[in-house]
Design an enzyme around this catalytic site. Structure first.
Site, PDB file in Angstrom:
ATOM      1  CB  THR A  87      -0.944   0.040   1.137  1.00 46.65           C
ATOM      2  OG1 THR A  87      -1.763  -1.172   1.256  1.00 46.65           O
ATOM      3  CG2 THR A  87      -1.871   1.208   1.281  1.00 46.65           C
ATOM      4  CG  HIS A  90      -4.049  -1.465  -1.782  1.00 46.67           C
ATOM      5  ND1 HIS A  90      -2.650  -1.436  -1.279  1.00 46.67           N
ATOM      6  CD2 HIS A  90      -4.119  -1.993  -2.949  1.00 46.67           C
ATOM      7  CE1 HIS A  90      -2.201  -2.173  -2.223  1.00 46.67           C
ATOM      8  NE2 HIS A  90      -2.811  -2.656  -3.378  1.00 46.67           N
ATOM      9  CD  GLU A  97       2.487  11.598  -2.073  1.00 46.57           C
ATOM     10  OE1 GLU A  97       2.861  12.855  -1.732  1.00 46.57           O
ATOM     11  OE2 GLU A  97       3.038  10.868  -1.081  1.00 46.57           O
TER      12      GLU A  97
END
Length: 128
Positions: free
Chosen positions: A33, A67, A41
């Site tokens: 994750t 996730h 990002e």
């Protein structure tokens, strides 16, 4: 010029080095994750970088993601971002992650436009 709708993409291959077991976020050999978040990002940051002024950069400040599906070692994963809101220096992105079988994650990500030098000076001041 920054405007909503700008899109970004980042991809990687799941390897032993970016599994939950390797990252300490779990004990399974599946895409971690934290690595999915980093990919989201990266897609967001890359998408707006060409539109920033001299000496500007962006920093991530907020994430709200899920996730939703595991990805095994050896499979390609990628993240896509769409800039959905601009509020002064605050940028909000819709982020999604995928593997060859379909969606694996989704959410929102917030970044702020900063002046690189001023930001780094503030960070260095913490050492004093």
């Amino acid at each position: 010029m920054l405007e909503t709708g700008i899109q970004g993409r980042a991809e990687t291959l799941v390897s032993k080095g970016n599994t939950a077991a390797s990252m300490g976020s779990g004990n399974l050999e599946v895409f971690a994750t934290p690595c999915m978040v980093a990919l989201m990002e990266e897609a967001s940051q890359r998408s707006v970088a060409p539109f920033l002024g001299e000496g500007e950069s962006t920093v991530g400040t907020k994430l709200c993601v899920s996730h939703d599906a595991a990805t095994p070692v050896g499979m390609k994963v990628w993240a896509e971002s769409t800039l959905t809101e601009i509020d002064g220096r605050r940028l909000v992105f819709e982020v999604r992650a995928f593997d060859a079988c379909g969606p694996i994650g989704q959410g929102t990500h917030e970044r702020f436009i900063i002046l690189r030098q001023r930001f780094l000076e503030k960070v260095e001041a913490k050492k004093a």
